[in-house]
Design a protein around this motif. Structure first.
Motif, PDB file in Angstrom:
ATOM      1  N   LEU A 260       0.730  -1.214  -0.019  1.00 23.83           N
ATOM      2  CA  LEU A 260      -0.006   0.001   0.019  1.00 23.83           C
ATOM      3  C   LEU A 260       0.769   1.317   0.088  1.00 23.83           C
ATOM      4  CD1 LEU A 260      -3.021   0.929   0.275  1.00 23.83           C
ATOM      5  CD2 LEU A 260      -2.509   1.411   2.722  1.00 23.83           C
ATOM      6  N   PHE A 261       0.659   2.229  -1.052  1.00 21.55           N
ATOM      7  CA  PHE A 261       1.551   3.184  -1.167  1.00 21.55           C
ATOM      8  C   PHE A 261       0.624   4.370  -0.553  1.00 21.55           C
ATOM      9  CE2 PHE A 261       2.903   0.449  -4.429  1.00 21.55           C
ATOM     10  CZ  PHE A 261       4.314   0.614  -4.571  1.00 21.55           C
ATOM     11  N   CYS A 262       1.041   4.801   0.864  1.00 23.83           N
ATOM     12  CA  CYS A 262       0.151   5.270   1.668  1.00 23.83           C
ATOM     13  C   CYS A 262       0.188   6.742   1.809  1.00 23.83           C
ATOM     14  CB  CYS A 262      -0.213   4.939   2.940  1.00 23.83           C
ATOM     15  SG  CYS A 262       1.330   4.130   3.732  1.00 23.83           S
ATOM     16  N   SER A 263       1.214   7.495   0.971  1.00 25.21           N
ATOM     17  CA  SER A 263       1.401   8.804   0.994  1.00 25.21           C
ATOM     18  C   SER A 263       1.698   9.410   2.455  1.00 25.21           C
ATOM     19  CB  SER A 263       0.058   9.605   0.306  1.00 25.21           C
ATOM     20  OG  SER A 263      -0.103  11.034   0.597  1.00 25.21           O
ATOM     21  N   ASP A 264       0.953  10.682   2.792  1.00 23.18           N
ATOM     22  CA  ASP A 264       1.123  10.922   4.256  1.00 23.18           C
ATOM     23  C   ASP A 264       0.923  10.053   5.503  1.00 23.18           C
ATOM     24  OD1 ASP A 264       2.599  13.147   3.038  1.00 23.18           O
ATOM     25  OD2 ASP A 264       0.639  14.181   2.835  1.00 23.18           O
ATOM     26  N   LEU A 265      -0.148   9.313   5.229  1.00 23.41           N
ATOM     27  CA  LEU A 265      -0.440   8.396   6.385  1.00 23.41           C
ATOM     28  C   LEU A 265       0.851   7.712   6.991  1.00 23.41           C
ATOM     29  CD1 LEU A 265      -3.620   6.522   5.135  1.00 23.41           C
ATOM     30  CD2 LEU A 265      -3.522   8.384   6.407  1.00 23.41           C
ATOM     31  N   PHE A 266       1.107   7.676   8.158  1.00 24.81           N
ATOM     32  CA  PHE A 266       1.893   6.767   8.907  1.00 24.81           C
ATOM     33  C   PHE A 266       3.389   7.937   8.867  1.00 24.81           C
ATOM     34  CE2 PHE A 266      -0.567   3.229   7.891  1.00 24.81           C
ATOM     35  CZ  PHE A 266      -0.625   2.662   9.145  1.00 24.81           C
ATOM     36  N   HIS A 267       2.890   9.288   8.910  1.00 21.42           N
ATOM     37  CA  HIS A 267       4.225  10.157   8.868  1.00 21.42           C
ATOM     38  C   HIS A 267       4.865  10.249   9.985  1.00 21.42           C
ATOM     39  CE1 HIS A 267       5.479  14.563   8.015  1.00 21.42           C
ATOM     40  NE2 HIS A 267       5.825  14.442   9.486  1.00 21.42           N
ATOM     41  N   GLN A 268       6.234  10.074   9.815  1.00 20.52           N
ATOM     42  CA  GLN A 268       7.141  10.332  11.006  1.00 20.52           C
ATOM     43  C   GLN A 268       8.372  11.494  10.894  1.00 20.52           C
ATOM     44  OE1 GLN A 268       8.719   5.918  10.914  1.00 20.52           O
ATOM     45  NE2 GLN A 268       6.766   6.020   9.429  1.00 20.52           N
ATOM     46  N   TRP A 269       8.633  12.066  11.793  1.00 16.35           N
ATOM     47  CA  TRP A 269       9.439  13.181  11.728  1.00 16.35           C
ATOM     48  C   TRP A 269      10.910  12.330  11.886  1.00 16.35           C
ATOM     49  CZ3 TRP A 269       7.896  17.434   9.958  1.00 16.35           C
ATOM     50  CH2 TRP A 269       6.633  18.040  10.201  1.00 16.35           C
ATOM     51  N   GLY A 270      11.926  12.715  11.202  1.00 19.81           N
ATOM     52  CA  GLY A 270      13.481  12.331  11.278  1.00 19.81           C
ATOM     53  C   GLY A 270      13.739  11.423  10.311  1.00 19.81           C
ATOM     54  N   GLN A 271      14.854  11.024  10.391  1.00 19.96           N
ATOM     55  CA  GLN A 271      15.434  10.040   9.467  1.00 19.96           C
ATOM     56  C   GLN A 271      15.418   8.457  10.238  1.00 19.96           C
ATOM     57  OE1 GLN A 271      19.481  11.047   8.449  1.00 19.96           O
ATOM     58  NE2 GLN A 271      19.182  10.255   6.284  1.00 19.96           N
ATOM     59  N   HIS A 272      14.923   7.532   9.338  1.00 26.08           N
ATOM     60  CA  HIS A 272      14.647   6.370  10.122  1.00 26.08           C
ATOM     61  C   HIS A 272      15.122   5.370   8.876  1.00 26.08           C
ATOM     62  CE1 HIS A 272      12.431   7.859  13.191  1.00 26.08           C
ATOM     63  NE2 HIS A 272      11.689   8.773  12.283  1.00 26.08           N
ATOM     64  N   ASP A 273      15.091   3.942   9.328  1.00 27.94           N
ATOM     65  CA  ASP A 273      15.706   2.816   8.654  1.00 27.94           C
ATOM     66  C   ASP A 273      14.495   2.987   7.396  1.00 27.94           C
ATOM     67  OD1 ASP A 273      17.539   1.965  10.265  1.00 27.94           O
ATOM     68  OD2 ASP A 273      16.057   0.573  11.397  1.00 27.94           O
ATOM     69  N   PRO A 274      14.820   2.551   6.201  1.00 25.45           N
ATOM     70  CA  PRO A 274      13.849   2.613   5.142  1.00 25.45           C
ATOM     71  C   PRO A 274      12.740   1.554   5.366  1.00 25.45           C
ATOM     72  CG  PRO A 274      16.195   2.175   4.218  1.00 25.45           C
ATOM     73  CD  PRO A 274      16.221   1.881   5.832  1.00 25.45           C
ATOM     74  N   ILE A 275      12.881   0.423   6.033  1.00 22.75           N
ATOM     75  CA  ILE A 275      11.783  -0.307   6.258  1.00 22.75           C
ATOM     76  C   ILE A 275      12.017  -0.988   7.543  1.00 22.75           C
ATOM     77  CG2 ILE A 275      12.673  -2.305   4.881  1.00 22.75           C
ATOM     78  CD1 ILE A 275       9.421  -2.663   4.159  1.00 22.75           C
ATOM     79  N   THR A 276      10.842  -1.150   8.392  1.00 27.25           N
ATOM     80  CA  THR A 276      10.991  -2.043   9.624  1.00 27.25           C
ATOM     81  C   THR A 276       9.693  -2.898   9.943  1.00 27.25           C
ATOM     82  OG1 THR A 276      11.272  -1.676  11.976  1.00 27.25           O
ATOM     83  CG2 THR A 276       9.899  -0.149  10.730  1.00 27.25           C
ATOM     84  N   SER A 277      10.054  -3.959  10.707  1.00 27.33           N
ATOM     85  CA  SER A 277       9.099  -4.668  11.056  1.00 27.33           C
ATOM     86  C   SER A 277       8.549  -4.412  12.243  1.00 27.33           C
ATOM     87  CB  SER A 277       9.266  -6.200  10.970  1.00 27.33           C
ATOM     88  OG  SER A 277      10.726  -6.501  11.499  1.00 27.33           O
ATOM     89  N   SER A 278       9.121  -3.668  13.004  1.00 25.01           N
ATOM     90  CA  SER A 278       8.763  -3.225  14.382  1.00 25.01           C
ATOM     91  C   SER A 278       7.606  -2.066  14.077  1.00 25.01           C
ATOM     92  CB  SER A 278       9.902  -2.351  15.212  1.00 25.01           C
ATOM     93  OG  SER A 278      10.933  -3.400  15.363  1.00 25.01           O
ATOM     94  N   SER A 279       6.825  -1.910  15.162  1.00 23.30           N
ATOM     95  CA  SER A 279       5.640  -1.055  14.946  1.00 23.30           C
ATOM     96  C   SER A 279       6.201   0.414  14.952  1.00 23.30           C
ATOM     97  CB  SER A 279       4.660  -1.300  16.121  1.00 23.30           C
ATOM     98  OG  SER A 279       3.777  -0.264  16.295  1.00 23.30           O
ATOM     99  N   ILE A 280       5.500   1.157  13.960  1.00 21.51           N
ATOM    100  CA  ILE A 280       5.782   2.462  14.031  1.00 21.51           C
ATOM    101  C   ILE A 280       4.754   3.448  14.319  1.00 21.51           C
ATOM    102  CG2 ILE A 280       7.296   2.189  11.701  1.00 21.51           C
ATOM    103  CD1 ILE A 280       4.888   2.919   9.952  1.00 21.51           C
ATOM    104  N   ILE A 281       3.722   2.809  15.354  1.00 16.16           N
ATOM    105  CA  ILE A 281       2.505   3.532  15.492  1.00 16.16           C
ATOM    106  C   ILE A 281       2.835   4.500  16.724  1.00 16.16           C
ATOM    107  CG2 ILE A 281       1.676   2.092  17.148  1.00 16.16           C
ATOM    108  CD1 ILE A 281      -0.363   3.632  14.308  1.00 16.16           C
TER     109      ILE A 281
END
Ligand code: FE2
Ligand code: FE2
Length: 255
Positions: free
Chosen positions: A150-171
């Motif tokens: 799902l290419f979800c645009s601004d949903l799940f917005h997080q500030w900062g610089q992070h891993d490209p992908i994670t299996s840990s919760s981002i909520i």
């Protein structure tokens, strides 16, 4: 500053971090028979993005330039891509095409309704209209049905610089981002309406395996549960204010 990672088979997240605003902008290249780019990106980022994409495909062979809603980080560079890729079409929803894109773009859009399927070869995409989620009348998300990205645009917005992908919760990061936005000049970034929860639960029913977020880490895992969690977070952070009718101008009803 620019970083590329494969987040699903032949789906590449190309991210540019802007330290001045502590925000990543991610663009997704689908390397298929008909290459698709989701998020044309800011016009100012075009030269850097073009160079990076050239390492993976010939950019003149791009066929589809998709995005959620009409905003510069989504589609500011659209015409630059259309100029270098003569067979490329903008891909968006019907409202986006009729209200903005067909006037702005140098070629008309391929406007998708929920019933339309866009095949790029091995992948099949649907544009799901999500009006005002994350924002904009024309908003929608792109869903790839084979691998359930799902290419979800601004949903799940997080500030900062992070891993490209994670299996840990981002909520929790998403909740912090919403709280932080509400406290500053980006307040009301995401409207909360009577159908916000319905839209998010509708997306959850697609059971995505990968959430490709524009700002922050993408997520690999139970995307349906993540969307249901996001519905709770948005209700908690944004809902009560809406129910009380409070705006930055004051409180409805004079209470
Ligand atoms: Fe946006
Ligand atoms: Fe954005």
């Amino acid at each position: 500053m620019i970083h590329t990672a494969e987040i699903a088979p032949e789906i590449y997240r190309i991210s540019i971090f802007v330290p001045e605003i502590n925000l990543e902008f991610s663009h997704f290249l689908v390397r298929d028979e008909e290459p698709l780019l989701f998020h044309a990106g800011l016009r100012g980022m075009f030269p850097m993005l073009r160079q990076e994409i050239s390492r993976m495909i010939d950019p003149s062979k791009l066929r589809h330039i998709g995005f959620s809603h009409f905003e510069s980080d989504e589609c500011g560079g659209l015409n630059e891509w259309l100029q270098i890729a003569p067979a490329a079409e903008p891909v968006c929803g019907l409202v986006g095409a009729m209200v903005s894109v067909n006037d702005f773009a140098i070629r008309p859009a391929r406007a998708l309704t929920r019933d339309d399927v866009l095949s790029t070869g091995r992948y099949r995409f649907r544009f799901i209209p999500t009006p005002h989620v994350p924002h904009g009348w024309d908003a929608g998300v792109l869903f790839e049905e084979s691998d359930k990205t799902l290419f979800c645009s601004d949903l799940f917005h997080q500030w900062g610089q992070h891993d490209p992908i994670t299996s840990s919760s981002i909520i929790e990061r998403c909740k912090d981002a919403l709280v932080q936005a509400e406290a500053g000049p980006f307040a009301n970034y995401v409207p909360y309406t009577h159908h916000t929860g319905i839209v998010l639960h509708d997306l959850a029913d697609l059971a995505p395996k990968t959430l490709a977020a524009m700002h922050g880490s993408s997520y690999s895992g139970d995307g349906g549960q993540a969307l249901r969690d996001l519905a709770v977070v948005m209700g908690d952070v944004l809902g009560p204010k809406a129910e009380q009718g409070t705006t930055e101008l004051g409180t409805a009803g004079g209470a």
